[in-house]
Design a protein around this motif. Structure first.
Motif, PDB file in Angstrom:
ATOM      1  N   GLU A 122       0.821  -1.208   0.000  1.00  0.00           N
ATOM      2  CA  GLU A 122       0.000   0.000   0.000  1.00  0.00           C
ATOM      3  C   GLU A 122       0.855   1.257   0.000  1.00  0.00           C
ATOM      4  O   GLU A 122       0.538   2.218  -0.698  1.00  0.00           O
ATOM      5  N   ALA A 123       1.945   1.239   0.776  1.00  0.00           N
ATOM      6  CA  ALA A 123       2.807   2.420   0.829  1.00  0.00           C
ATOM      7  C   ALA A 123       3.438   2.671  -0.537  1.00  0.00           C
ATOM      8  O   ALA A 123       3.538   3.817  -0.980  1.00  0.00           O
ATOM      9  N   ALA A 124       3.853   1.604  -1.209  1.00  0.00           N
ATOM     10  CA  ALA A 124       4.441   1.754  -2.550  1.00  0.00           C
ATOM     11  C   ALA A 124       3.380   2.270  -3.520  1.00  0.00           C
ATOM     12  O   ALA A 124       3.624   3.204  -4.293  1.00  0.00           O
ATOM     13  N   ALA A 125       2.193   1.700  -3.454  1.00  0.00           N
ATOM     14  CA  ALA A 125       1.109   2.128  -4.346  1.00  0.00           C
ATOM     15  C   ALA A 125       0.740   3.576  -4.084  1.00  0.00           C
ATOM     16  O   ALA A 125       0.497   4.345  -5.022  1.00  0.00           O
ATOM     17  N   ALA A 126       0.734   3.969  -2.800  1.00  0.00           N
ATOM     18  CA  ALA A 126       0.325   5.330  -2.445  1.00  0.00           C
ATOM     19  C   ALA A 126       1.282   6.373  -3.009  1.00  0.00           C
ATOM     20  O   ALA A 126       0.915   7.528  -3.180  1.00  0.00           O
ATOM     21  N   LEU A 127       2.532   5.964  -3.286  1.00  0.00           N
ATOM     22  CA  LEU A 127       3.486   6.896  -3.898  1.00  0.00           C
ATOM     23  C   LEU A 127       3.297   6.958  -5.414  1.00  0.00           C
ATOM     24  O   LEU A 127       3.995   7.701  -6.097  1.00  0.00           O
ATOM     25  N   GLY A 128       2.398   6.150  -5.932  1.00  0.00           N
ATOM     26  CA  GLY A 128       2.155   6.150  -7.378  1.00  0.00           C
ATOM     27  C   GLY A 128       2.965   5.110  -8.128  1.00  0.00           C
ATOM     28  O   GLY A 128       3.038   5.151  -9.350  1.00  0.00           O
ATOM     29  N   MET A 129       3.579   4.191  -7.386  1.00  0.00           N
ATOM     30  CA  MET A 129       4.362   3.151  -8.073  1.00  0.00           C
ATOM     31  C   MET A 129       3.446   2.178  -8.800  1.00  0.00           C
ATOM     32  O   MET A 129       2.352   1.864  -8.317  1.00  0.00           O
ATOM     33  N   SER A 130       3.925   1.674  -9.923  1.00  0.00           N
ATOM     34  CA  SER A 130       3.216   0.600 -10.617  1.00  0.00           C
ATOM     35  C   SER A 130       3.471  -0.700  -9.863  1.00  0.00           C
ATOM     36  O   SER A 130       4.347  -0.759  -8.990  1.00  0.00           O
ATOM     37  N   GLN A 133       7.114  -1.709 -10.327  1.00  0.00           N
ATOM     38  CA  GLN A 133       8.043  -0.890  -9.539  1.00  0.00           C
ATOM     39  C   GLN A 133       7.989  -1.293  -8.068  1.00  0.00           C
ATOM     40  O   GLN A 133       9.030  -1.429  -7.412  1.00  0.00           O
ATOM     41  N   ARG A 137      11.300  -2.635  -6.273  1.00  0.00           N
ATOM     42  CA  ARG A 137      11.945  -1.702  -5.351  1.00  0.00           C
ATOM     43  C   ARG A 137      11.629  -1.994  -3.883  1.00  0.00           C
ATOM     44  O   ARG A 137      12.446  -1.721  -3.006  1.00  0.00           O
ATOM     45  N   ILE A 138      10.410  -2.468  -3.627  1.00  0.00           N
ATOM     46  CA  ILE A 138       9.956  -2.554  -2.239  1.00  0.00           C
ATOM     47  C   ILE A 138       9.768  -4.006  -1.787  1.00  0.00           C
ATOM     48  O   ILE A 138      10.268  -4.404  -0.743  1.00  0.00           O
TER      49      ILE A 138
END
Lengths: 220, 269
Positions: A122-130, A133, A137-138
């Motif tokens: 969720e944190a990765a998605a909330a930054l706009g990551m696909s 990504q 990355r995460i």
């Protein structure tokens, strides 16, 4: 009292060297191919399509729930009867070893990825990551750390499992021990030397793995 | 009495002047989990510079609502618009509609449980979005990140890993990480609920400073006093609908309606 005589074994040092080389070759080769298979199957297990998931799961269970020795014999002696083409023992060996370890790796990878908390996605998605990504990355870097002990454990087992391809006459270390034994009638020396060689190679590896694991723990 | 009679919508998109156009607006938002309908038709506008407090009993749907605002939860029906452009379901934006990826670049979120990336240092956490998503040069992203970390009082912790920080510090880093994307809107989902009581203040101070700087925010919170103090507007969500909507003073200090009064009474008990 048994009279040890390593002289006969030392005379066959070239056979042991070739055996060692092939053992390393089949280990590294099947681990590399196994990682590729494992990743593909792992993502197939996480697929949105039920057919893909079921196919991946079926493959895994077939290879995890039958003995490697039986698989090796089946691929070398039985598969050619089905497809009508004889298979070289080296091909059958690398194929079976890779498919076998790939099934276990896939489970290790899947378990590692599944163990990462939803909040990280969720944190990765909330930054706009696909999704890709976020995975690269995460999720994967964290999952890799958690997978490492199981991955190394499975790879150590794989190293030793290469000895089973001696049954289809691939000239790796265990096969060479049998050859030397056949020539010298010195099983104690031949198999002791082989056991020591396996140990000398694997023990430093497991020690290095422990150190690597501790090193990766800096962020904990 | 029907709850909908309590609902008033002070900012009608059609009637408002152009400068007052909402950044985010939702219409007819509905969301179910299994057989439970959590949101039962929400209309809401968020205007530039506005600080909106969303309050309500647990299970009322307030967290689901805020998570729909950046599509962390995908609504079953209803429409979400960012600056008038409709948000589509897919990740990529295409002719006219905004994809989820672009939406989230403009609408940041801070979570109850921080969700910092444990394998990255504080500074790496903050530059991750700008570098990976916005493709900013690393040096530039680091300069912005250090400014933000200084603002939340954690520039000295740039090389620390999250697991070595207190909860309050983690949440301040999470706020800096969201701000590094230079979002138009910040969504705060119960950002103090997981903190020890003595650490709540330091996070609220940061949020208050953001409000004073004119950051547009939607804040789901149980800190009623804080909401009353910092928000321009408060909505009370109850059983999946907006049961009250107005100034914090009207909603929190002069509550209309049985259920809102009962809810607020618990905080004074």
């Amino acid at each position: 009292m048994y009279h040890w005589d390593f002289q006969v074994v030392v005379q066959s040092w070239d056979l042991f060297l070739i055996g060692l080389w092939l053992t390393l070759l089949y280990t590294v080769g099947s681990i590399v191919l196994g990682v590729v298979i494992g990743l593909l199957v792992c993502f197939a297990r996480l697929s949105d399509f039920a057919v893909v998931r079921i196919a991946a799961r079926s493959y895994q269970e077939i290879f995890r729930c039958t003995p490697l020795l039986v698989q090796i014999l089946w691929f070398y002696y039985a598969l050619p009867l089905l497809i009508g083409v004889s298979i070289d023992n080296s091909v059958a060996a690398i194929l079976t070893l890779s498919l076998y370890v790939g099934a276990f790796y896939a489970e290790i990878f899947r378990g590692g990825i599944a163990s990462i908390e939803r909040g990280q996605h969720e944190a990765a998605a909330a930054l706009g990551m696909s999704g890709g990504q976020a995975m690269r990355r995460i999720i994967l870097p964290q999952a890799a750390k958690r997978m490492l002990p199981a991955f190394i454990n499975q790879s150590v087992i794989q190293f030793k499992n290469t000895s089973l391809i001696s049954v289809i006459s691939v000239g790796e270390l265990a096969y060479m021990a049998a050859v030397v034994n056949g020539e010298t009638y010195r099983p104690l020396e031949a198999y002791t030397v082989v056991a020591v060689l396996y140990f000398l190679l694997l023990f430093p590896l497991t020690q290095m793995a422990d150190r690597l694991e501790r090193h990766l723990r800096v962020s904990d | 009495m029907d709850e909908s009679t309590l609902m008033n919508t002070p900012r009608s998109a059609a009637a408002a002047p152009a400068a007052d156009d909402p950044i985010l607006s939702v219409r007819g938002l509905r969301k179910s989990f299994g057989s439970i309908e959590v949101l039962r038709g929400i209309d809401l506008d968020l205007t530039r510079g506005e600080v909106l407090a969303i309050i309500g009993p647990s299970g009322s749907g307030k967290s689901t609502l805020i998570r729909c605002l950046n599509m962390m939860e995908v609504p079953d029906s209803g429409e979400l618009r960012l600056r008038g452009r409709p948000v589509a379901r897919g990740f990529r934006s295409r002719n006219g509609s905004i994809g989820v990826g672009e939406l989230r670049r403009h609408v940041g979120m801070v979570f109850q449980h921080f969700n910092l990336f444990p394998h990255k240092t504080v500074l790496e956490n903050v530059i991750e979005g700008p570098v990976v998503v916005l493709k900013r040069p690393r040096a530039e992203a680091e300069a912005v990140a250090m400014d933000l970390l200084a603002r939340v009082g954690l520039d000295a912790k740039r090389d620390a890993y999250p697991n070595h920080l207190s909860g309050g510090q983690k949440q301040r880093v999470a706020i800096a990480r969201a701000l590094a994307m230079q979002p138009d809107v910040l969504l705060l989902d119960e950002v103090t609920s997981a903190l020890d009581p003595e650490l709540v203040g330091e996070v609220l101070t940061v949020v208050r400073a953001l409000a004073e700087e004119g950051m547009t925010m939607a804040i789901v919170t149980h800190e009623i006093a804080f909401a009353a103090d910092v928000a321009d507007r408060a909505v009370f969500i109850d059983r999946g609908v907006i049961a009250a909507d107005g100034t914090p003073d009207a909603v929190l200090h002069n509550p209309e309606g049985e259920r809102l009064r009962a809810f607020l009474a618990r905080f004074h008990a």
